[in-house]
Scaffold this motif. Structure first.
Motif, PDB file in Angstrom:
ATOM      1  N   VAL A 232       0.858  -1.188   0.000  1.00  0.00           N
ATOM      2  CA  VAL A 232       0.000   0.000   0.000  1.00  0.00           C
ATOM      3  C   VAL A 232       0.891   1.234   0.000  1.00  0.00           C
ATOM      4  N   LEU A 233       0.578   2.199  -0.854  1.00  0.00           N
ATOM      5  CA  LEU A 233       1.266   3.482  -0.862  1.00  0.00           C
ATOM      6  C   LEU A 233       0.348   4.518  -0.243  1.00  0.00           C
ATOM      7  N   LYS A 234       0.756   5.087   0.884  1.00  0.00           N
ATOM      8  CA  LYS A 234      -0.055   6.069   1.602  1.00  0.00           C
ATOM      9  C   LYS A 234       0.783   7.319   1.830  1.00  0.00           C
ATOM     10  N   ALA A 235       0.361   8.453   1.212  1.00  0.00           N
ATOM     11  CA  ALA A 235       1.023   9.739   1.403  1.00  0.00           C
ATOM     12  C   ALA A 235       2.527   9.644   1.150  1.00  0.00           C
ATOM     13  N   GLY A 236       2.915   8.916   0.091  1.00  0.00           N
ATOM     14  CA  GLY A 236       4.313   8.808  -0.271  1.00  0.00           C
ATOM     15  C   GLY A 236       5.103   7.781   0.513  1.00  0.00           C
ATOM     16  N   ARG A 237       4.445   7.022   1.374  1.00  0.00           N
ATOM     17  CA  ARG A 237       5.141   6.020   2.203  1.00  0.00           C
ATOM     18  C   ARG A 237       4.579   4.639   1.888  1.00  0.00           C
ATOM     19  N   TRP A 238       5.479   3.665   1.730  1.00  0.00           N
ATOM     20  CA  TRP A 238       5.084   2.295   1.387  1.00  0.00           C
ATOM     21  C   TRP A 238       4.888   1.455   2.649  1.00  0.00           C
ATOM     22  N   TYR A 239       3.811   0.662   2.644  1.00  0.00           N
ATOM     23  CA  TYR A 239       3.509  -0.275   3.719  1.00  0.00           C
ATOM     24  C   TYR A 239       3.280  -1.654   3.104  1.00  0.00           C
ATOM     25  N   VAL A 240       3.717  -2.693   3.832  1.00  0.00           N
ATOM     26  CA  VAL A 240       3.418  -4.055   3.410  1.00  0.00           C
ATOM     27  C   VAL A 240       2.469  -4.664   4.433  1.00  0.00           C
ATOM     28  N   VAL A 241       1.375  -5.212   3.935  1.00  0.00           N
ATOM     29  CA  VAL A 241       0.412  -5.918   4.775  1.00  0.00           C
ATOM     30  C   VAL A 241       0.757  -7.395   4.698  1.00  0.00           C
ATOM     31  N   ALA A 242       1.027  -7.991   5.858  1.00  0.00           N
ATOM     32  CA  ALA A 242       1.556  -9.347   5.849  1.00  0.00           C
ATOM     33  C   ALA A 242       0.979 -10.183   6.975  1.00  0.00           C
ATOM     34  N   GLY A 243       0.894 -11.484   6.732  1.00  0.00           N
ATOM     35  CA  GLY A 243       0.536 -12.433   7.764  1.00  0.00           C
ATOM     36  C   GLY A 243       1.789 -12.900   8.482  1.00  0.00           C
ATOM     37  N   PRO A 244       1.606 -13.607   9.597  1.00  0.00           N
ATOM     38  CA  PRO A 244       0.293 -13.914  10.189  1.00  0.00           C
ATOM     39  C   PRO A 244      -0.328 -12.686  10.838  1.00  0.00           C
ATOM     40  N   GLY A 245      -1.628 -12.697  10.892  1.00  0.00           N
ATOM     41  CA  GLY A 245      -2.365 -11.567  11.479  1.00  0.00           C
ATOM     42  C   GLY A 245      -3.654 -11.261  10.738  1.00  0.00           C
ATOM     43  N   PRO A 246      -3.586 -10.476   9.637  1.00  0.00           N
ATOM     44  CA  PRO A 246      -2.401  -9.793   9.129  1.00  0.00           C
ATOM     45  C   PRO A 246      -2.062  -8.539   9.944  1.00  0.00           C
ATOM     46  N   ARG A 247      -0.842  -8.026   9.722  1.00  0.00           N
ATOM     47  CA  ARG A 247      -0.381  -6.812  10.355  1.00  0.00           C
ATOM     48  C   ARG A 247       0.255  -5.911   9.303  1.00  0.00           C
ATOM     49  N   THR A 248       0.487  -4.646   9.688  1.00  0.00           N
ATOM     50  CA  THR A 248       1.020  -3.665   8.751  1.00  0.00           C
ATOM     51  C   THR A 248       2.430  -3.259   9.166  1.00  0.00           C
ATOM     52  N   TYR A 249       3.342  -3.221   8.172  1.00  0.00           N
ATOM     53  CA  TYR A 249       4.730  -2.868   8.432  1.00  0.00           C
ATOM     54  C   TYR A 249       5.166  -1.774   7.451  1.00  0.00           C
TER      55      TYR A 249
END
Length: 318
Positions: free
Chosen positions: A177-194
């Motif tokens: 996910v690209l949010k306001a110029g910053r990249w995030y990866v959504v990953a399991g287990p969970g999922p959680r955001t990094y």
């Protein structure tokens, strides 16, 4: 827009074969008369289509005619979804295939549509990050993206805000996910955001994972943002705002005007520290009424400032 309808008609006829004006109108949510005009425009632009009358009639393309859009590669198709955001495409290593995809699309369009596409690209440009953001260094973004595409597990060292700060994690990367110029990866287990820029080390794995059947990246991100904002706003403050003064981010609830023309309202706050800094920025345009600890803290700060500056340098002072 007319140009987008013309492309849609062209691709519908190419993929479905013969279609009546009524079928095209229903698909495009326009009138049959509009379809007639669009078909005439395509014919005038050199597209070889013709119509048959009768019960089994309809419009179809000349046998053997295909647009060159079908020559796109898988990589170019992926890049095309980011065609309005060239910066992120380059971040993901798709800059060259994005350029190739745009060139193929442009070459496949009739002259009228090509001119319209050129005009749009010359008039509109999207720059997502804010003015004061320098951009995060994300050396592992391409590796994370590759793991997302191929359902590969990642072993990482990640820096978080609480102790211990540097931790090891084994991730099943579901999406980026690209949010306001910053990249995030959504990953399991969970999922959680990094945050991708907080990955300190990354070791790709040949081990694959299976994406959960009902996982929806857009739905997850919407829920994640809603929960994030709910956790941020953990308290409330009652304030008086001078006429014309507005809060930058807080949502004002239950406001009313007092006898002096000030607005008395309840606003959500993230914390006492955050609210203290936010309200001080408004100077004399705000008065905090509640909670008492926030009001007392601002009063102490104002008293310290008055003592520090005194009357020295103030016109009319002693």
């Amino acid at each position: 827009m007319k140009s987008s309808r013309l492309v849609s008609i062209l691709l519908l006829l190419q993929t479905r074969g013969r279609m009546t004006a009524a079928q095209l109108a229903e698909e495009l949510e326009v009138s049959v008369r509009t379809v007639y005009r669009d078909v005439e425009a395509l014919s005038a632009a050199g597209v070889p289509l013709y119509g048959d009358a009768g019960h089994a009639g309809g419009y179809r393309l000349l046998d053997g005619y295909r647009t060159r859009l079908t020559g796109m590669t898988a990589g170019e198709a992926q890049a095309l979804f980011l065609s309005g955001v060239p910066g992120p495409a380059a971040d993901l290593g798709l800059g060259s295939v994005l350029a190739a995809a745009q060139l193929k699309v442009r070459a496949a369009l009739p002259a009228e549509l090509r001119a319209h596409a050129d005009r749009i690209s010359g008039r509109f440009h999207l720059d997502a990050p804010g003015w004061y953001a320098d951009g995060d260094e994300t050396p592992y973004l391409s590796a994370v993206a590759d793991a997302v595409w191929n359902n590969r597990i990642l072993d990482i060292v990640y820096r978080r805000w609480r102790v211990p700060t540097d931790v090891e994690r084994r991730l099943e990367p579901y999406g980026l996910v690209l949010k306001a110029g910053r990249w995030y990866v959504v990953a399991g287990p969970g999922p959680r955001t990094y945050r991708v820029d907080q990955i300190l080390q990354l070791t790709p794995s040949s081990e694959e994972f299976t994406l959960p059947d009902h996982f929806d990246l857009a739905a997850y991100w919407t829920a994640y943002q809603r929960d994030f904002h709910a956790r941020l706003q953990q308290g409330e403050a009652v304030v008086r705002l001078a006429p014309g003064v507005q809060l930058a981010r807080q949502t004002v609830a239950g406001g009313h005007t007092d006898d002096e023309g000030w607005t008395v309202a309840t606003v959500p706050i993230e914390s006492l520290d955050h609210a203290h800094a936010e309200f001080l920025c408004l100077g004399t345009g705000v008065e905090v009424l509640e909670p008492p600890e926030l009001r007392a803290r601002i009063a102490r700060t104002v008293a310290e400032l008055a003592e520090r500056y005194g009357n020295s340098g103030v016109p009319g002072g002693d």
